[in-house]
Design a protein around this motif. Structure first.
Motif, PDB file in Angstrom:
ATOM      1  N   ARG A  13       0.820  -1.210   0.000  1.00 31.97           N
ATOM      2  CA  ARG A  13       0.000   0.000   0.000  1.00 31.97           C
ATOM      3  C   ARG A  13       0.857   1.264   0.000  1.00 31.97           C
ATOM      4  NH1 ARG A  13      -5.425  -0.406   1.712  1.00 31.97           N
ATOM      5  NH2 ARG A  13      -6.380   1.626   1.484  1.00 31.97           N
ATOM      6  N   ALA A  14       2.095   1.169   0.464  1.00 35.38           N
ATOM      7  CA  ALA A  14       3.002   2.327   0.445  1.00 35.38           C
ATOM      8  C   ALA A  14       3.308   2.764  -0.988  1.00 35.38           C
ATOM      9  CB  ALA A  14       4.303   1.990   1.171  1.00 35.38           C
ATOM     10  N   ALA A  15       3.217   1.836  -1.943  1.00 38.58           N
ATOM     11  CA  ALA A  15       3.475   2.154  -3.345  1.00 38.58           C
ATOM     12  C   ALA A  15       2.217   2.668  -4.044  1.00 38.58           C
ATOM     13  CB  ALA A  15       4.007   0.929  -4.080  1.00 38.58           C
ATOM     14  N   SER A  16       1.052   2.156  -3.636  1.00 33.14           N
ATOM     15  CA  SER A  16      -0.226   2.595  -4.210  1.00 33.14           C
ATOM     16  C   SER A  16      -1.361   1.989  -3.393  1.00 33.14           C
ATOM     17  CB  SER A  16      -0.346   2.145  -5.669  1.00 33.14           C
ATOM     18  OG  SER A  16      -1.606   2.494  -6.190  1.00 33.14           O
ATOM     19  N   VAL A  17      -2.447   2.749  -3.241  1.00 37.82           N
ATOM     20  CA  VAL A  17      -3.578   2.263  -2.443  1.00 37.82           C
ATOM     21  C   VAL A  17      -4.232   1.025  -3.051  1.00 37.82           C
ATOM     22  CG1 VAL A  17      -4.074   4.496  -1.408  1.00 37.82           C
ATOM     23  CG2 VAL A  17      -5.166   3.872  -3.558  1.00 37.82           C
ATOM     24  N   GLN A  18      -3.995   0.752  -4.320  1.00 40.30           N
ATOM     25  CA  GLN A  18      -4.591  -0.431  -4.945  1.00 40.30           C
ATOM     26  C   GLN A  18      -4.018  -1.736  -4.397  1.00 40.30           C
ATOM     27  OE1 GLN A  18      -3.480  -1.088  -9.129  1.00 40.30           O
ATOM     28  NE2 GLN A  18      -1.834   0.397  -8.834  1.00 40.30           N
ATOM     29  N   PHE A  19      -2.876  -1.670  -3.715  1.00 45.75           N
ATOM     30  CA  PHE A  19      -2.230  -2.883  -3.198  1.00 45.75           C
ATOM     31  C   PHE A  19      -2.526  -3.054  -1.713  1.00 45.75           C
ATOM     32  CE2 PHE A  19       0.187  -1.690  -6.956  1.00 45.75           C
ATOM     33  CZ  PHE A  19       0.012  -2.848  -7.689  1.00 45.75           C
ATOM     34  N   ARG A  20      -3.822  -3.189  -1.403  1.00 44.39           N
ATOM     35  CA  ARG A  20      -4.237  -3.464  -0.032  1.00 44.39           C
ATOM     36  C   ARG A  20      -3.649  -4.792   0.407  1.00 44.39           C
ATOM     37  NH1 ARG A  20     -10.047  -5.016   2.068  1.00 44.39           N
ATOM     38  NH2 ARG A  20      -9.709  -6.477   0.383  1.00 44.39           N
ATOM     39  N   ARG A  21      -3.599  -5.738  -0.537  1.00 48.98           N
ATOM     40  CA  ARG A  21      -2.932  -7.027  -0.320  1.00 48.98           C
ATOM     41  C   ARG A  21      -1.590  -6.951  -1.040  1.00 48.98           C
ATOM     42  NH1 ARG A  21      -2.173 -11.489  -3.271  1.00 48.98           N
ATOM     43  NH2 ARG A  21      -3.446 -10.690  -4.971  1.00 48.98           N
ATOM     44  N   PRO A  22      -0.478  -6.992  -0.314  1.00 48.05           N
ATOM     45  CA  PRO A  22       0.848  -6.879  -0.948  1.00 48.05           C
ATOM     46  C   PRO A  22       1.096  -7.996  -1.958  1.00 48.05           C
ATOM     47  CG  PRO A  22       1.021  -6.674   1.427  1.00 48.05           C
ATOM     48  CD  PRO A  22      -0.383  -7.121   1.135  1.00 48.05           C
ATOM     49  N   ILE A  23       1.935  -7.696  -2.953  1.00 51.02           N
ATOM     50  CA  ILE A  23       2.318  -8.689  -3.954  1.00 51.02           C
ATOM     51  C   ILE A  23       3.835  -8.678  -4.140  1.00 51.02           C
ATOM     52  CG2 ILE A  23       0.131  -8.483  -5.208  1.00 51.02           C
ATOM     53  CD1 ILE A  23       1.729  -6.984  -7.434  1.00 51.02           C
ATOM     54  N   LEU A  24       4.353  -9.777  -4.675  1.00 56.59           N
ATOM     55  CA  LEU A  24       5.723  -9.843  -5.152  1.00 56.59           C
ATOM     56  C   LEU A  24       5.652  -9.621  -6.652  1.00 56.59           C
ATOM     57  CD1 LEU A  24       7.091 -12.963  -3.244  1.00 56.59           C
ATOM     58  CD2 LEU A  24       7.427 -10.554  -2.705  1.00 56.59           C
ATOM     59  N   PHE A  25       6.591  -8.855  -7.186  1.00 59.84           N
ATOM     60  CA  PHE A  25       6.529  -8.444  -8.586  1.00 59.84           C
ATOM     61  C   PHE A  25       7.912  -8.480  -9.198  1.00 59.84           C
ATOM     62  CE2 PHE A  25       6.191  -5.177 -11.943  1.00 59.84           C
ATOM     63  CZ  PHE A  25       5.025  -5.566 -12.565  1.00 59.84           C
ATOM     64  N   ARG A  26       8.072  -9.223 -10.321  1.00 59.51           N
ATOM     65  CA  ARG A  26       9.345  -9.256 -11.053  1.00 59.51           C
ATOM     66  C   ARG A  26       9.229  -8.311 -12.244  1.00 59.51           C
ATOM     67  NH1 ARG A  26       9.913 -14.256 -13.422  1.00 59.51           N
ATOM     68  NH2 ARG A  26      10.268 -15.153 -11.394  1.00 59.51           N
ATOM     69  N   VAL A  27      10.124  -7.348 -12.307  1.00 58.70           N
ATOM     70  CA  VAL A  27      10.083  -6.306 -13.327  1.00 58.70           C
ATOM     71  C   VAL A  27      10.589  -6.833 -14.670  1.00 58.70           C
ATOM     72  CG1 VAL A  27      10.949  -4.022 -13.971  1.00 58.70           C
ATOM     73  CG2 VAL A  27      10.447  -4.530 -11.573  1.00 58.70           C
ATOM     74  N   ILE A  28       9.805  -6.579 -15.727  1.00 52.62           N
ATOM     75  CA  ILE A  28      10.268  -6.829 -17.089  1.00 52.62           C
ATOM     76  C   ILE A  28      10.915  -5.553 -17.612  1.00 52.62           C
ATOM     77  CG2 ILE A  28       9.581  -7.288 -19.472  1.00 52.62           C
ATOM     78  CD1 ILE A  28       7.269  -8.962 -18.358  1.00 52.62           C
ATOM     79  N   ARG A  29      10.183  -4.443 -17.451  1.00 53.13           N
ATOM     80  CA  ARG A  29      10.725  -3.151 -17.897  1.00 53.13           C
ATOM     81  C   ARG A  29       9.959  -2.006 -17.242  1.00 53.13           C
ATOM     82  NH1 ARG A  29       8.880  -4.464 -23.641  1.00 53.13           N
ATOM     83  NH2 ARG A  29       6.663  -4.628 -23.290  1.00 53.13           N
TER      84      ARG A  29
END
Length: 95
Positions: A13-29
């Motif tokens: 949620r610190a990155a955006s309010v849409q992430f109430r449930r945190p996720i792991l994310f692998r960046v492509i670009r």
């Protein structure tokens, strides 16, 4: 922090309010789209607990709210999986 291709991020949620449930994310670009100051569009994969990609997505997040878990180029931690073994063979008697 500006993410790079291959980075694994913890997005909350610190990155955006849409992430109430945190996720792991692998960046492509990092997408080159116009944004507000301090925000960025990222394209990549949502990861499950084992680190496997489960969903491709584009996300709009604040750079300051991202937490890097694994830098690009670092090996992925091994997960414990059950190994398949051939059945044990008894001794054979040849006449």
């Amino acid at each position: 922090m500006l993410p790079r291709s291959g980075d694994v991020l913890h997005v909350t949620r610190a990155a955006s309010v849409q992430f109430r449930r945190p996720i792991l994310f692998r960046v492509i670009r990092v997408l080159d789209r116009p944004t507000y100051d301090g925000w960025v569009w990222l394209e990549g994969y949502e990861l499950n607990a084992a680190g496997d990609a489960v969903n491709r997505r584009s996300i709009f997040v604040q750079r300051a709210g991202l937490r890097q878990l694994q830098a690009a180029g670092q090996p992925r931690p091994h997960t414990v999986r059950s190994a398949r073994r051939a059945p044990a063979r008894g001794s054979m008697r040849v006449a």
